[in-house]
Design an enzyme around this catalytic site. Structure first.
Site, PDB file in Angstrom:
ATOM      1  N   LYS A 173      37.099  43.256  29.409  1.00 50.76           N
ATOM      2  CA  LYS A 173      36.784  44.223  30.456  1.00 50.76           C
ATOM      3  C   LYS A 173      36.003  45.393  29.871  1.00 50.76           C
ATOM      4  O   LYS A 173      36.057  45.651  28.663  1.00 50.76           O
ATOM      5  CB  LYS A 173      38.065  44.733  31.123  1.00 50.76           C
ATOM      6  CG  LYS A 173      38.711  43.708  32.065  1.00 50.76           C
ATOM      7  CD  LYS A 173      39.860  44.332  32.840  1.00 50.76           C
ATOM      8  CE  LYS A 173      40.325  43.408  33.944  1.00 50.76           C
ATOM      9  NZ  LYS A 173      39.302  43.170  34.988  1.00 50.76           N
ATOM     10  N   ASP A 229      45.258  36.388  32.106  1.00 49.59           N
ATOM     11  CA  ASP A 229      44.495  36.609  33.329  1.00 49.59           C
ATOM     12  C   ASP A 229      43.240  35.755  33.395  1.00 49.59           C
ATOM     13  O   ASP A 229      42.871  35.270  34.473  1.00 49.59           O
ATOM     14  CB  ASP A 229      44.115  38.089  33.440  1.00 49.59           C
ATOM     15  CG  ASP A 229      43.502  38.439  34.789  1.00 49.59           C
ATOM     16  OD1 ASP A 229      44.014  37.950  35.814  1.00 49.59           O
ATOM     17  OD2 ASP A 229      42.521  39.197  34.821  1.00 49.59           O
ATOM     18  N   HIS A 257      38.491  29.926  41.460  1.00 54.58           N
ATOM     19  CA  HIS A 257      37.182  30.040  42.105  1.00 54.58           C
ATOM     20  C   HIS A 257      36.027  29.748  41.162  1.00 54.58           C
ATOM     21  O   HIS A 257      34.928  29.416  41.611  1.00 54.58           O
ATOM     22  CB  HIS A 257      37.023  31.436  42.733  1.00 54.58           C
ATOM     23  CG  HIS A 257      36.892  32.549  41.747  1.00 54.58           C
ATOM     24  ND1 HIS A 257      37.971  33.207  41.200  1.00 54.58           N
ATOM     25  CD2 HIS A 257      35.792  33.131  41.216  1.00 54.58           C
ATOM     26  CE1 HIS A 257      37.548  34.145  40.375  1.00 54.58           C
ATOM     27  NE2 HIS A 257      36.237  34.130  40.366  1.00 54.58           N
ATOM     28  N   GLU A 283      33.177  41.157  31.721  1.00 50.67           N
ATOM     29  CA  GLU A 283      33.207  42.001  32.917  1.00 50.67           C
ATOM     30  C   GLU A 283      32.815  43.418  32.541  1.00 50.67           C
ATOM     31  O   GLU A 283      33.179  43.907  31.467  1.00 50.67           O
ATOM     32  CB  GLU A 283      34.604  42.009  33.535  1.00 50.67           C
ATOM     33  CG  GLU A 283      35.115  40.651  33.986  1.00 50.67           C
ATOM     34  CD  GLU A 283      36.531  40.745  34.541  1.00 50.67           C
ATOM     35  OE1 GLU A 283      36.675  40.758  35.768  1.00 50.67           O
ATOM     36  OE2 GLU A 283      37.475  40.825  33.734  1.00 50.67           O
ATOM     37  N   ARG A 341      52.875  40.847  57.493  1.00 51.55           N
ATOM     38  CA  ARG A 341      53.933  41.773  57.896  1.00 51.55           C
ATOM     39  C   ARG A 341      53.428  42.888  58.796  1.00 51.55           C
ATOM     40  O   ARG A 341      54.134  43.348  59.691  1.00 51.55           O
ATOM     41  CB  ARG A 341      54.565  42.357  56.634  1.00 51.55           C
ATOM     42  CG  ARG A 341      55.656  43.396  56.889  1.00 51.55           C
ATOM     43  CD  ARG A 341      56.189  43.913  55.568  1.00 51.55           C
ATOM     44  NE  ARG A 341      55.120  44.499  54.764  1.00 51.55           N
ATOM     45  CZ  ARG A 341      55.278  44.928  53.520  1.00 51.55           C
ATOM     46  NH1 ARG A 341      56.449  44.787  52.921  1.00 51.55           N
ATOM     47  NH2 ARG A 341      54.278  45.467  52.860  1.00 51.55           N
ATOM     48  N   LYS A 363      31.788  27.366  41.587  1.00 52.02           N
ATOM     49  CA  LYS A 363      30.440  27.887  41.363  1.00 52.02           C
ATOM     50  C   LYS A 363      29.467  26.733  41.121  1.00 52.02           C
ATOM     51  O   LYS A 363      29.797  25.732  40.489  1.00 52.02           O
ATOM     52  CB  LYS A 363      30.441  28.863  40.178  1.00 52.02           C
ATOM     53  CG  LYS A 363      31.242  30.134  40.470  1.00 52.02           C
ATOM     54  CD  LYS A 363      31.193  31.110  39.328  1.00 52.02           C
ATOM     55  CE  LYS A 363      32.004  32.363  39.651  1.00 52.02           C
ATOM     56  NZ  LYS A 363      31.440  33.131  40.771  1.00 52.02           N
ATOM     57  N   LYS A 378      45.907  31.715  41.707  1.00 52.97           N
ATOM     58  CA  LYS A 378      46.422  32.044  40.391  1.00 52.97           C
ATOM     59  C   LYS A 378      47.042  33.444  40.427  1.00 52.97           C
ATOM     60  O   LYS A 378      46.710  34.226  41.332  1.00 52.97           O
ATOM     61  CB  LYS A 378      45.306  31.962  39.342  1.00 52.97           C
ATOM     62  CG  LYS A 378      44.324  33.140  39.349  1.00 52.97           C
ATOM     63  CD  LYS A 378      43.383  33.028  38.175  1.00 52.97           C
ATOM     64  CE  LYS A 378      42.506  34.255  38.062  1.00 52.97           C
ATOM     65  NZ  LYS A 378      43.190  35.442  37.565  1.00 52.97           N
ATOM     66  N   HIS A 429      40.355  30.376  33.903  1.00 48.56           N
ATOM     67  CA  HIS A 429      38.897  30.280  33.937  1.00 48.56           C
ATOM     68  C   HIS A 429      38.319  29.662  32.664  1.00 48.56           C
ATOM     69  O   HIS A 429      37.545  28.708  32.715  1.00 48.56           O
ATOM     70  CB  HIS A 429      38.278  31.668  34.127  1.00 48.56           C
ATOM     71  CG  HIS A 429      38.670  32.338  35.404  1.00 48.56           C
ATOM     72  ND1 HIS A 429      39.056  31.644  36.527  1.00 48.56           N
ATOM     73  CD2 HIS A 429      38.729  33.647  35.748  1.00 48.56           C
ATOM     74  CE1 HIS A 429      39.329  32.493  37.500  1.00 48.56           C
ATOM     75  NE2 HIS A 429      39.149  33.710  37.051  1.00 48.56           N
TER      76      HIS A 429
END
Length: 524
Positions: free
Chosen positions: A374, A269, A212, A250, A69, A216, A182, A274
């Site tokens: 997290k 998530d 992704h 993470e 855009r 790996k 995703k 994953h």
């Protein structure tokens, strides 16, 4: 529905490519990035394309067309890409000697993604690129857009005649493929709806759902490790393996994604895609051939065998947590609820631990413990296999302490590699036994820089190899496994939301989940 045109023999995916690492040059094509001015292009797509070009893995006719855009000239789009390459590429900064050649094949088209006329103009631009650049009508559409926009973008592509190329060069019709990021829905029902909406325009063979993690090197090597080594395949079962742990940890918090994350949570998530994909690759049976659909058939069998957790069993088999204030790597971290985009009374989980079972002949009775979170102590993704103890404590009779069980740890990131822990006698008098490690690392063993996952996956898209992409039935089955858990939590059941300090390894309740079974989490 538009079927993907038959490919010439030269473009047919070679099922041996993964094991032999035979890199192939894709056909000339145009990669259209829908939403090209966003963060994904800056951090991942731009650097991946540049590295493929730098490595000589793209044909000279290859063209990138940014479509978004924001009003922007081609030169400004080049600057946007270069910023991302200089900041995030594994080969940074961008080489001035190759930059002009690289950007000669990079263009930009301004247009609102919800405007049908913008796609008509896009189609004309692509026809011109085919003529000027020799891209032969081969087109890869990468949907780097918000999930809610995917059905609309796909519909507009179809209405503009862009779902299947009609351009013919030397008597051959070009191919068209679409890459979808995703999340693939928010539950089983929405995933089925999304799949149906995309398949109304594109055939399943044209759709590449990207995760992704599957790009790996360590994940790709799992099949070689298991099926290419006679040492491990005979013991990859319930007779020799006590339990399996999958960790996706993470150190970061929300990183500006507070609004999105507070509506999503760790289960949706990370676990839905994953974690369950790692589990499926780890636990699958050997495919008939190492070809895309054979491999994905075996992964689907694993997911179908995963026993869904009934609502009454959610509390006993799951733990959910949310991080509070703490310290990570010497830096202070505010509590999740203190983020300006998060509700002050949010019940969204930033940590999940689950105990899963696979009802198959190979894995019956072997618990699979998975966790993700997290603001944890370390950034690490690994699969840890704990083997059963030796049948007789032979050395205990000689006064030696009990030997720890053997552990095989497959590190997906960082420091990709494989570690094997076993007992050995300490040199010297007496019978002292200690656990030691044999540690294989990709970087030191092969002395090469592993490609980023997006490099591998983008190249596979262009070649037409869907091995490392998820199929519609895989996505839907993964949601069917997790929906009962999410629904129980949303209804106020399934146990309390446990708070944990940032910089640790999650709530104490997650340790208790394993302690009840006489086990403990491995500290990576």
């Amino acid at each position: 529905m538009t079927a993907d045109p038959a490919q010439p023999a030269s473009a047919t995916p070679n099922p041996l490519r993964r094991g032999l690492r035979q890199e192939r040059m894709p056909e000339p094509c145009t990669m259209v990035i829908c939403g090209a001015t966003g963060d994904l292009t800056l951090r991942k797509l731009g650097p991946a394309i540049y590295n493929l070009a730098l490595g000589g893995l793209l044909p000279p006719e290859f063209t990138v067309l940014g479509f978004a855009r924001r009003p922007m000239s081609a030169e400004e789009f080049h600057d946007h890409l270069r910023e991302g390459i200089d900041l995030f590429s594994r080969n940074r900064p961008a080489s001035s000697s190759v930059w002009s050649a690289f950007t000669a094949g990079v263009e930009y088209q301004q247009g609102n993604l919800n405007d049908p006329e913008a796609y008509v103009a896009l189609a004309k631009r692509l026809d011109r690129i085919d003529r000027d650049r020799g891209t032969a009508g081969n087109r890869l559409f990468y949907l780097a857009v918000q999930p809610a926009l995917i059905p609309e973008v796909v519909s507009h592509l179809g209405a503009a005649g862009l779902a299947g190329s009609t351009v013919r060069t030397s008597g051959r019709q070009g191919w068209t493929r679409v890459v979808v990021e995703k999340p693939f829905g928010t539950d089983a029902a929405s995933a089925r709806t999304l799949n149906r909406q995309i398949r109304e325009v594109f055939a399943e063979e044209q759709i590449y759902r990207i995760d992704h993690y599957l790009g790996k090197e360590t994940v790709q090597n799992l099949a070689v490790f298991r099926f290419g080594n006679g040492l491990f395949e005979p013991i990859w079962n319930r007779r020799y393996i006590d339990s399996v742990q999958i960790t996706v940890a993470e150190t970061v918090g929300l990183e500006g994604r507070g609004e999105f994350y507070d509506q999503t949570g760790a289960l949706r998530d990370i676990v839905q895609n994953h974690v369950l994909q790692l589990l499926a690759v780890f636990a699958m049976e050997p495919p008939v051939e190492f070809a895309p659909n054979d491999l994905r058939d075996e992964k689907l069998k694993v997911l179908r065998a995963v026993r869904p957790i009934a609502p009454d069993d959610v509390e006993a088999n799951t733990v959910r947590g949310q991080y509070g204030a703490g310290w990570v790597a010497g830096e202070p971290v505010s509590a999740y609820r203190e983020d300006p985009e998060v509700a002050a009374d949010s019940e969204t989980e930033t940590y999940v631990a689950l105990k899963l079972g696979i009802d198959s002949w190979r894995w019956a009775g072997v618990p699979f413990y998975v966790r993700t979170g997290k603001a944890l102590s370390s950034r690490v993704t690994e699969i840890a296999v704990q083997f059963r103890r030796a049948p007789l404590s032979l050395f205990g009779r000689a006064g030696a302490p009990e030997i720890d069980p053997n552990v095989l740890a497959i590190r997906v990131q960082p420091d990709e590699g494989i570690l094997l822990r076993f007992g050995a006698k300490v040199p010297g008098p007496g019978l002292n036994i200690r656990s030691v490690n044999m540690d294989f690392r990709y970087g030191s063993s092969f002395a090469v820089d592993s490609p980023d996952a997006y490099e591998t996956l983008l190249l596979d898209c262009m070649i037409g190899d869907s091995t490392l992409f998820t199929r519609d039935d895989e996505v839907e089955r993964a949601w069917e496994i997790l929906d009962p858990i999410e629904q129980t939590w949303q209804a106020g059941g399934g146990g309390a939301l446990h708070l944990y300090a940032a910089g640790g390894w999650g709530p104490a309740a997650a340790d208790e989940l394993l302690t009840r079974d006489g086990r403990e989490w491995r500290r990576p």
